[in-house]
Design a protein around this motif. Structure first.
Motif, PDB file in Angstrom:
ATOM      1  N   ALA A 321       0.836  -1.202   0.000  1.00 27.87           N
ATOM      2  CA  ALA A 321       0.000   0.000   0.000  1.00 27.87           C
ATOM      3  C   ALA A 321       0.871   1.252   0.000  1.00 27.87           C
ATOM      4  N   LEU A 322       0.533   2.205  -0.886  1.00 27.75           N
ATOM      5  CA  LEU A 322       1.222   3.497  -0.951  1.00 27.75           C
ATOM      6  C   LEU A 322       0.334   4.633  -0.467  1.00 27.75           C
ATOM      7  N   ALA A 323      -0.936   4.556  -0.781  1.00 27.90           N
ATOM      8  CA  ALA A 323      -1.915   5.575  -0.381  1.00 27.90           C
ATOM      9  C   ALA A 323      -3.292   4.952  -0.548  1.00 27.90           C
ATOM     10  N   ASP A 324      -4.307   5.659  -0.133  1.00 26.22           N
ATOM     11  CA  ASP A 324      -5.672   5.157  -0.270  1.00 26.22           C
ATOM     12  C   ASP A 324      -5.982   4.922  -1.750  1.00 26.22           C
ATOM     13  N   ALA A 354       1.685   9.699  -4.595  1.00 28.82           N
ATOM     14  CA  ALA A 354       2.199   8.491  -3.962  1.00 28.82           C
ATOM     15  C   ALA A 354       3.334   7.891  -4.778  1.00 28.82           C
ATOM     16  N   ALA A 355       3.181   7.869  -6.091  1.00 37.93           N
ATOM     17  CA  ALA A 355       4.240   7.339  -6.949  1.00 37.93           C
ATOM     18  C   ALA A 355       5.507   8.175  -6.833  1.00 37.93           C
ATOM     19  N   ARG A 357       6.438  10.240  -4.374  1.00 37.21           N
ATOM     20  CA  ARG A 357       7.042  10.110  -3.043  1.00 37.21           C
ATOM     21  C   ARG A 357       7.803   8.801  -2.898  1.00 37.21           C
ATOM     22  N   SER A 358       7.293   7.746  -3.511  1.00 39.64           N
ATOM     23  CA  SER A 358       7.919   6.431  -3.389  1.00 39.64           C
ATOM     24  C   SER A 358       9.036   6.227  -4.398  1.00 39.64           C
ATOM     25  N   GLY A 359       9.145   7.124  -5.360  1.00 42.56           N
ATOM     26  CA  GLY A 359      10.183   7.012  -6.367  1.00 42.56           C
ATOM     27  C   GLY A 359       9.961   5.881  -7.346  1.00 42.56           C
ATOM     28  N   VAL A 360       8.678   5.514  -7.588  1.00 39.16           N
ATOM     29  CA  VAL A 360       8.363   4.457  -8.546  1.00 39.16           C
ATOM     30  C   VAL A 360       7.540   5.057  -9.674  1.00 39.16           C
ATOM     31  N   PRO A 361       7.607   4.492 -10.868  1.00 39.55           N
ATOM     32  CA  PRO A 361       6.803   5.020 -11.977  1.00 39.55           C
ATOM     33  C   PRO A 361       5.330   4.734 -11.783  1.00 39.55           C
ATOM     34  N   LEU A 362       4.522   5.569 -12.380  1.00 41.11           N
ATOM     35  CA  LEU A 362       3.076   5.379 -12.364  1.00 41.11           C
ATOM     36  C   LEU A 362       2.708   4.463 -13.519  1.00 41.11           C
ATOM     37  N   SER A 363       2.024   3.381 -13.213  1.00 37.70           N
ATOM     38  CA  SER A 363       1.701   2.385 -14.224  1.00 37.70           C
ATOM     39  C   SER A 363       0.903   2.990 -15.373  1.00 37.70           C
ATOM     40  N   PRO A 364       1.304   2.722 -16.642  1.00 37.15           N
ATOM     41  CA  PRO A 364       0.513   3.216 -17.776  1.00 37.15           C
ATOM     42  C   PRO A 364      -0.930   2.726 -17.739  1.00 37.15           C
ATOM     43  N   ALA A 365      -1.132   1.482 -17.291  1.00 36.31           N
ATOM     44  CA  ALA A 365      -2.507   0.965 -17.207  1.00 36.31           C
ATOM     45  C   ALA A 365      -3.322   1.767 -16.202  1.00 36.31           C
ATOM     46  N   ALA A 366      -2.696   2.132 -15.093  1.00 31.87           N
ATOM     47  CA  ALA A 366      -3.399   2.932 -14.095  1.00 31.87           C
ATOM     48  C   ALA A 366      -3.742   4.310 -14.647  1.00 31.87           C
ATOM     49  N   VAL A 367      -2.805   4.914 -15.358  1.00 25.70           N
ATOM     50  CA  VAL A 367      -3.052   6.244 -15.920  1.00 25.70           C
ATOM     51  C   VAL A 367      -4.175   6.186 -16.957  1.00 25.70           C
ATOM     52  N   ARG A 368      -4.160   5.145 -17.788  1.00 24.10           N
ATOM     53  CA  ARG A 368      -5.235   5.006 -18.783  1.00 24.10           C
ATOM     54  C   ARG A 368      -6.592   4.860 -18.112  1.00 24.10           C
TER      55      ARG A 368
END
Length: 817
Positions: A321-324, A354-355, A357-368
């Motif tokens: 978990a990163l955020a709600d 959240a992405a 702050r955590s230093g991870v990429p935001l998933s393209p599927a999530a963005v779509r």
């Protein structure tokens, strides 16, 4: 095995007919873009097919094929593309006959002046060469039969493609390293003023790499907009090659207007913006695809060990978990199974923050999914949205990748509609490294590192993001940006008082840097003008941090220890005034011990004397590390007062390749003879090349310049004529203006002109010719432009009347032109 004669058309290979048809196709008013490239490939196929048929008949060769590879293999021929051809032959064919066949194929191509990349191989040799050479392997992935034995080509294609898929675990990391090295050499296409459409990162080479990855079946690129981006780059290259008549992929400045016209675009800026948008799409697709490639390869290497631990059972991916509504899975920020973007308009900002702050990429599927199902935020934004947005901006470097992911699906323009005007907008000033939108993000990244210096970090971050937002509108971008920033800050949900501060920061984001480098900080009028514009100590504090962040995000030439010290000095003086301490009126300070010694020596000898000192102790106001690679120094000159000293000294410095950063001029009287005066010049200089010159050489040349035996104008003109010039580039004309109310004790002339050796010498000559006295000067260079300020007075030491000052400005413009 079928013969070449039975598989090709019996046409006469007339080079003249082919050349005429090719010319009509390229210059006619018919199809452009993909239809023209395909038509050119088809026309070339027919000519080569006829050529191959005739050559096989005359040489008696059977069991051979002419194969197109690379771009020609894909059926995409630009006007000046190479013909990438492979002569494939059966291993039993007589080598002498194959050599004769090759000669009959290659020489007609060369005779027409066409670029040719050719090879002659058996299928086994072609496969072995592909195993040894990655570029050969990539070219064969697009192999296509032009003429001859199609079965021979099909067998080779099948084998090469199988090898590619079987060897993907080793080949793809090699390809990634090749792409990385090329990007380091060529730069990022979407930020270059003269990009290479093929080799730069985000160019056509990268689209080829994405095709190769897809052919491996290991990963596939995001397809949204990628085909259109590739077509844009190909269309631009076609227009470039047609307008220049050269086989080039580099979009030089002097060709951009012609290329824009060929493509039906308004101007060169519209062209660059279209190219940048395409390159951004390709770069983002490359980042996502390579990330997936590495993820799959890591999973493959770990799978045998994991199966042994789990006893053959399938492992569930770990989710943290990163955020709600946001979790991390496989090194990406993804939406939780319970997330409902259609009911949660803040989710897009919460996921982005959240992405980052955590230093991870935001998933393209999530963005779509967020783009497709997410609700728009109400206006003004709720406090939770504003807080997540600030958390995103304050995350530092990771915000860049997250912002790019949001941009790829159009979410930034949905959140901030005014962003669309600065997206991918080019900046013609070479001082700027980035496009306008990327510069704004880079400034926010720099500002995030300075938030502990200010009492309102939220206002600093928003001002950093918006400070150049007016560059998408006509007129002064600071004035336009103030209005836009008010609207955007209100939209984000700031209170009216905070909106006013943000608007002030945007309106005056250049104030401290321009004033510190172009004005006399000892003049109370300078300090009062800045204090009046800023208004409060807290706003001044924010403006100081914004100035540093903006300069650091601009490029290496925009910030230095010297500029930083000047801005800090000005900020301190303004803060004191805002605290109630009035600045003292300037008084003529007595000469230093060094200046007195030089003045007495100049009076005694009747000629110039000087001293050149290096080290930070000697550079209280100067550039101890002014620019990378420059050696800083303080130059003191004393010479009996006479006409022509300023242009002579400036000319000598130019001849010795010394860059001037500031100049202070004053006179000193002899204690024994008040009528005898000495002119004292205090220069802050830097050596552009190599070491600083010797004092004796400087003095000798200054003596010659003053007595007329050193022709500075001719020497500088000869050196200037020897410099290479870019064809078609005309620098803007010089501009001189009188700065209103800039000083009570002098008239301030602001001079903007293309930087060139001897510019300060020419300015000095013009001022001497006008009969004015130069009290001091602030000299700076921004990219290819000099931005200088001269404090001048009449012969009796007073500011110039308005009409005389305006006439002097016009005369200076004419002299510099």
């Amino acid at each position: 095995m079928p013969s070449a004669e039975t598989t090709t058309e019996a046409e006469e290979p007339d080079p003249g007919n082919y050349a005429a048809a090719r010319l009509r196709l390229l210059t006619g008013a018919g199809d452009t873009g993909p239809p023209r490239r395909a038509a050119l490939a088809g026309l070339t196929d027919r000519w080569l097919r006829a050529l191959f048929t005739t050559a096989c008949r005359s040489t008696g060769v059977r069991g051979a094929a002419l194969v197109a590879v690379g771009g020609y293999g894909r059926g995409e021929l630009s006007p000046r593309s190479d013909l990438d051809l492979l002569l494939l032959h059966d291993r039993h064919t007589d080598p002498a006959a194959v050599a004769a066949l090759a000669d009959r194929l290659w020489y007609p191509v060369w005779d027409l002046g066409l670029a040719l990349d050719h090879s002659v191989r058996t299928p086994a040799r072609a496969r072995a060469t592909a195993a040894e050479d990655l570029k050969v392997h990539l070219g064969l992935l697009d192999a296509r039969t032009v003429a001859g034995d199609a079965g021979l080509v099909t067998t080779l294609r099948t084998t090469v493609l199988a090898d590619w898929r079987n060897q993907a675990a080793g080949r793809l990391p090699e390809l990634h390293e090749l792409c990385r090295e090329r990007a380091e050499r060529q730069g990022e296409l979407r930020f270059l003023l003269e990009p290479d459409l093929k080799e730069a990162r985000g160019g056509l080479r990268d689209t080829g790499a994405l095709r190769a990855i897809a052919a491996s079946w290991l990963a596939d690129a995001p397809r949204e907009g990628l085909a259109e981006a590739r077509r844009t780059l190909l269309d631009t290259r076609d227009a470039l090659q047609l307008t220049t008549g050269r086989a080039t992929d580099r979009l030089d400045l002097q060709e951009q207007d012609q290329v824009a016209a060929e493509l039906g675009l308004r101007d060169a800026d519209a062209l660059l913006r279209r190219v940048y948008e395409a390159a951004r799409t390709v770069s983002y697709a490359s980042d996502v695809t390579w990330r997936e490639v590495h993820r799959v390869l890591r999973a493959r290497s770990a799978r045998p060990r994991l199966r042994a631990v789990l006893g053959g059972r399938r492992a569930e991916p770990e989710r943290t978990a990163l955020a709600d509504g946001v979790v991390e899975q496989d090194g990406e920020a993804v939406l939780a199974r319970t997330a409902k973007p259609e009911r949660d308009p803040v989710l897009v900002l919460r996921a982005a923050a959240a992405a980052a702050r955590s230093g991870v990429p935001l998933s393209p599927a999530a963005v779509r999914r967020l783009a497709a199902a997410g609700r728009d935020l109400p206006v003004p934004w709720p406090p939770a949205a504003r807080e997540e947005f600030l958390a995103l901006l304050g995350a530092g470097e990771p915000v860049i990748a997250v912002w790019e992911a949001l941009e790829a699906e159009g979410l930034i323009s949905r959140l901030l509609p005014d962003w669309e005007r600065v997206r991918c907008r080019p900046q013609r000033n070479p001082v700027h490294t980035w496009t306008v939108d990327r510069h704004l993000i880079e400034t926010a990244v720099r500002a995030a590192a300075l938030t502990r210096r200010v009492s309102r970090p939220d206002l600093l971050l928003i001002a950093a993001l918006l400070h150049d937002i007016g560059k998408g509108w006509p007129g002064d971008h600071s004035l336009a940006g103030e209005t836009i920033a008010r609207d955007m800050a209100g939209r984000i949900g700031f209170e009216p008082a905070d909106v006013a501060v943000i608007a002030t920061l945007v309106r005056h984001h250049l104030l401290l840097a321009e004033t510190a480098t172009r004005r006399d900080l000892d003049d109370p009028a300078t300090v009062r003008a800045v204090a009046s514009a800023v208004g409060t100590t807290s706003t001044l504090e924010l403006l100081h941090a914004l100035t540093e962040a903006d300069a650091l995000a601009t490029g290496p030439a925009a910030w230095s220890a010297w500029r930083g010290s000047l801005v800090a000095d000005l900020t301190g003086r303004v803060a004191a005034l805002l605290a109630g301490l009035e600045p003292a009126e300037p008084e003529l300070t007595p000469p230093s011990a060094d200046q007195e010694r030089l003045a007495m020596e100049a009076l005694r000898t009747g000629g110039p004397v000087l001293t050149l000192r290096t080290g930070t102790g000697a550079l209280r106001e100067g550039p101890d590390t002014a620019e990378p690679g420059l050696i800083g120094a303080e130059l003191l000159i004393a010479v009996p007062d006479r006409p022509g000293v300023l242009p002579a000294a400036a000319g000598v410095l130019a001849l010795h390749r010394l860059t001037v950063h500031s100049a202070d001029l004053r006179t000193a009287e002899s204690p024994a003879d008040p009528a005898a005066t000495v002119l004292l010049l205090n220069w802050r200089v830097a050596a552009a090349f190599g070491a600083l010159p010797e004092e004796t050489r400087l003095r000798a040349d200054l003596v010659r310049a003053l007595d007329g035996t050193l022709d500075i104008r001719t020497r500088l003109a000869e050196r200037d004529a020897a410099q290479p010039r870019r064809r078609g580039i005309t620098p803007p004309p010089p501009r001189v203006r009188v700065a209103p109310a800039a000083s009570r004790s002098a008239t301030v002339l602001e001079i903007r002109a293309p930087d060139a050796p001897g510019l300060l010498h020419r300015i000095g000559r013009a001022l001497e010719g006008a009969g004015v006295r130069v009290r001091s000067a602030r000299v700076s260079t921004l990219g290819a432009n000099a931005v200088d300020a001269f404090y001048v007075t009449s012969a009796d030491g007073r500011p110039l009347p308005g009409d005389i000052a305006a006439g002097l400005a016009r005369a200076l413009e004419q002299a510099l032109a």
